[in-house]
Write a protein that holds these residues in place. Sequence first.
Motif, mmCIF file in Angstrom:
data_model
loop_
_atom_site.group_PDB
_atom_site.id
_atom_site.type_symbol
_atom_site.label_atom_id
_atom_site.label_comp_id
_atom_site.label_asym_id
_atom_site.label_seq_id
_atom_site.Cartn_x
_atom_site.Cartn_y
_atom_site.Cartn_z
ATOM 1 N N GLY A 95 0.815 -1.216 0.000
ATOM 2 C CA GLY A 95 0.000 0.000 0.000
ATOM 3 C C GLY A 95 0.844 1.259 0.000
ATOM 4 O O GLY A 95 0.556 2.226 -0.710
ATOM 5 N N LEU A 96 1.923 1.238 0.775
ATOM 6 C CA LEU A 96 2.837 2.381 0.817
ATOM 7 C C LEU A 96 3.512 2.589 -0.546
ATOM 8 O O LEU A 96 3.640 3.722 -1.016
ATOM 9 N N SER A 97 3.883 1.518 -1.198
ATOM 10 C CA SER A 97 4.505 1.613 -2.530
ATOM 11 C C SER A 97 3.535 2.215 -3.540
ATOM 12 O O SER A 97 3.925 3.057 -4.352
ATOM 13 N N ILE A 98 2.272 1.795 -3.482
ATOM 14 C CA ILE A 98 1.252 2.349 -4.381
ATOM 15 C C ILE A 98 1.095 3.840 -4.108
ATOM 16 O O ILE A 98 1.080 4.667 -5.031
ATOM 17 N N LYS A 99 0.992 4.207 -2.830
ATOM 18 C CA LYS A 99 0.805 5.611 -2.458
ATOM 19 C C LYS A 99 1.992 6.468 -2.912
ATOM 20 O O LYS A 99 1.817 7.547 -3.486
ATOM 21 N N VAL A 100 3.212 5.978 -2.676
ATOM 22 C CA VAL A 100 4.414 6.730 -3.064
ATOM 23 C C VAL A 100 4.488 6.887 -4.582
ATOM 24 O O VAL A 100 4.797 7.969 -5.085
ATOM 25 N N LYS A 101 4.187 5.829 -5.318
ATOM 26 C CA LYS A 101 4.216 5.908 -6.790
ATOM 27 C C LYS A 101 3.260 6.993 -7.274
ATOM 28 O O LYS A 101 3.608 7.805 -8.141
ATOM 29 N N VAL A 137 2.759 7.971 7.218
ATOM 30 C CA VAL A 137 3.344 7.757 5.895
ATOM 31 C C VAL A 137 4.625 8.574 5.767
ATOM 32 O O VAL A 137 5.660 8.064 5.318
ATOM 33 N N ALA A 138 4.587 9.834 6.185
ATOM 34 C CA ALA A 138 5.782 10.690 6.120
ATOM 35 C C ALA A 138 6.912 10.110 6.970
ATOM 36 O O ALA A 138 8.074 10.077 6.541
ATOM 37 N N ALA A 139 6.586 9.639 8.173
ATOM 38 C CA ALA A 139 7.604 9.046 9.046
ATOM 39 C C ALA A 139 8.187 7.781 8.423
ATOM 40 O O ALA A 139 9.400 7.551 8.479
ATOM 41 N N ALA A 140 7.341 6.974 7.814
ATOM 42 C CA ALA A 140 7.824 5.749 7.158
ATOM 43 C C ALA A 140 8.813 6.084 6.055
ATOM 44 O O ALA A 140 9.831 5.409 5.883
ATOM 45 N N LEU A 141 8.535 7.155 5.322
ATOM 46 C CA LEU A 141 9.400 7.527 4.201
ATOM 47 C C LEU A 141 10.693 8.194 4.659
ATOM 48 O O LEU A 141 11.608 8.373 3.863
ATOM 49 N N GLU A 142 10.764 8.562 5.936
ATOM 50 C CA GLU A 142 12.021 9.083 6.482
ATOM 51 C C GLU A 142 12.931 7.955 6.959
ATOM 52 O O GLU A 142 14.104 8.182 7.243
ATOM 53 N N ASN A 143 12.393 6.748 7.040
ATOM 54 C CA ASN A 143 13.178 5.574 7.426
ATOM 55 C C ASN A 143 13.922 5.090 6.177
ATOM 56 O O ASN A 143 13.311 4.583 5.238
ATOM 57 N N SER A 144 15.248 5.252 6.165
ATOM 58 C CA SER A 144 16.013 4.957 4.949
ATOM 59 C C SER A 144 15.913 3.496 4.521
ATOM 60 O O SER A 144 15.869 3.197 3.325
ATOM 61 N N SER A 145 15.834 2.574 5.468
ATOM 62 C CA SER A 145 15.721 1.151 5.114
ATOM 63 C C SER A 145 14.379 0.867 4.444
ATOM 64 O O SER A 145 14.312 0.162 3.434
ATOM 65 N N LEU A 146 13.312 1.426 5.012
ATOM 66 C CA LEU A 146 11.984 1.222 4.431
ATOM 67 C C LEU A 146 11.871 1.911 3.077
ATOM 68 O O LEU A 146 11.324 1.343 2.125
ATOM 69 N N LEU A 147 12.427 3.106 2.972
ATOM 70 C CA LEU A 147 12.399 3.830 1.705
ATOM 71 C C LEU A 147 13.150 3.056 0.620
ATOM 72 O O LEU A 147 12.713 3.009 -0.531
ATOM 73 N N GLU A 148 14.242 2.407 0.987
ATOM 74 C CA GLU A 148 14.997 1.606 0.021
ATOM 75 C C GLU A 148 14.142 0.453 -0.504
ATOM 76 O O GLU A 148 14.134 0.169 -1.706
ATOM 77 N N VAL A 149 13.383 -0.198 0.372
ATOM 78 C CA VAL A 149 12.513 -1.306 -0.051
ATOM 79 C C VAL A 149 11.391 -0.784 -0.956
ATOM 80 O O VAL A 149 11.074 -1.386 -1.981
ATOM 81 N N VAL A 150 10.799 0.349 -0.592
ATOM 82 C CA VAL A 150 9.767 0.962 -1.426
ATOM 83 C C VAL A 150 10.361 1.287 -2.798
ATOM 84 O O VAL A 150 9.749 0.974 -3.834
ATOM 85 N N ASN A 151 11.536 1.890 -2.833
ATOM 86 C CA ASN A 151 12.159 2.224 -4.117
ATOM 87 C C ASN A 151 12.454 0.997 -4.959
ATOM 88 O O ASN A 151 12.375 1.041 -6.182
ATOM 89 N N GLN A 152 12.786 -0.128 -4.312
ATOM 90 C CA GLN A 152 12.982 -1.381 -5.059
ATOM 91 C C GLN A 152 11.670 -1.834 -5.700
ATOM 92 O O GLN A 152 11.670 -2.312 -6.835
ATOM 93 N N CYS A 153 10.572 -1.667 -4.988
ATOM 94 C CA CYS A 153 9.270 -2.022 -5.542
ATOM 95 C C CYS A 153 8.910 -1.125 -6.734
ATOM 96 O O CYS A 153 8.225 -1.545 -7.652
ATOM 97 N N LEU A 154 9.416 0.098 -6.707
ATOM 98 C CA LEU A 154 9.089 1.063 -7.762
ATOM 99 C C LEU A 154 10.098 1.077 -8.909
ATOM 100 O O LEU A 154 9.849 1.713 -9.934
#
Length: 159
Positions: A95-101, A137-154
């Motif tokens: 869901g976070l990946s969809i939202k970020v995209k 959502v903003a806090a999740a995207l400040e987590n570099s490890s989580l952001l890296e996983v989201v970016n891999q999905c994208l």
Amino acid sequence: MSGGSQLENANPVVFQRTGERLQTANDEDEDIHDPIDDREIFDILLSINDPEHPLSLEELNVVEQVRVKVNDAENIVGIEFTPTIPHCSMATLIGLSIKVKLLRSLPERFKIDVQITPGTHASEEAVNKQLADKERVAAALENSSLLEVVNQCLSSRSG
């Protein structure tokens, strides 16, 4: 998923991909107001990768065009996604990946609402609450490890 972890859904059903949408002359004409529609949003989501499998969310039927709702006049985009299994631990990440995209792809005027398809996940209410909370959502995207996983999905899959 990496590191030899066991897959939650080792043998997911794979669905056929949607064909490319044909562009018309009006789509290309910058002087014509072209409201954003369901198919345009779905096209944005087609390339999102599943965090666990080397497949797209479309190929796993996690995202479907019929579950995309757009009201261009009111600046609202709503997406329902369907995890492949009812206890999918990746639901919030998907869901976070969809939202970020969509946040990265659409004009800022749009309110983006991403939710699990009703009745398809054991923790549907909790996941939907997390995805609707702008601060979370903003806090999740400040987590570099989580952001890296989201970016891999994208990112585009090679090969």
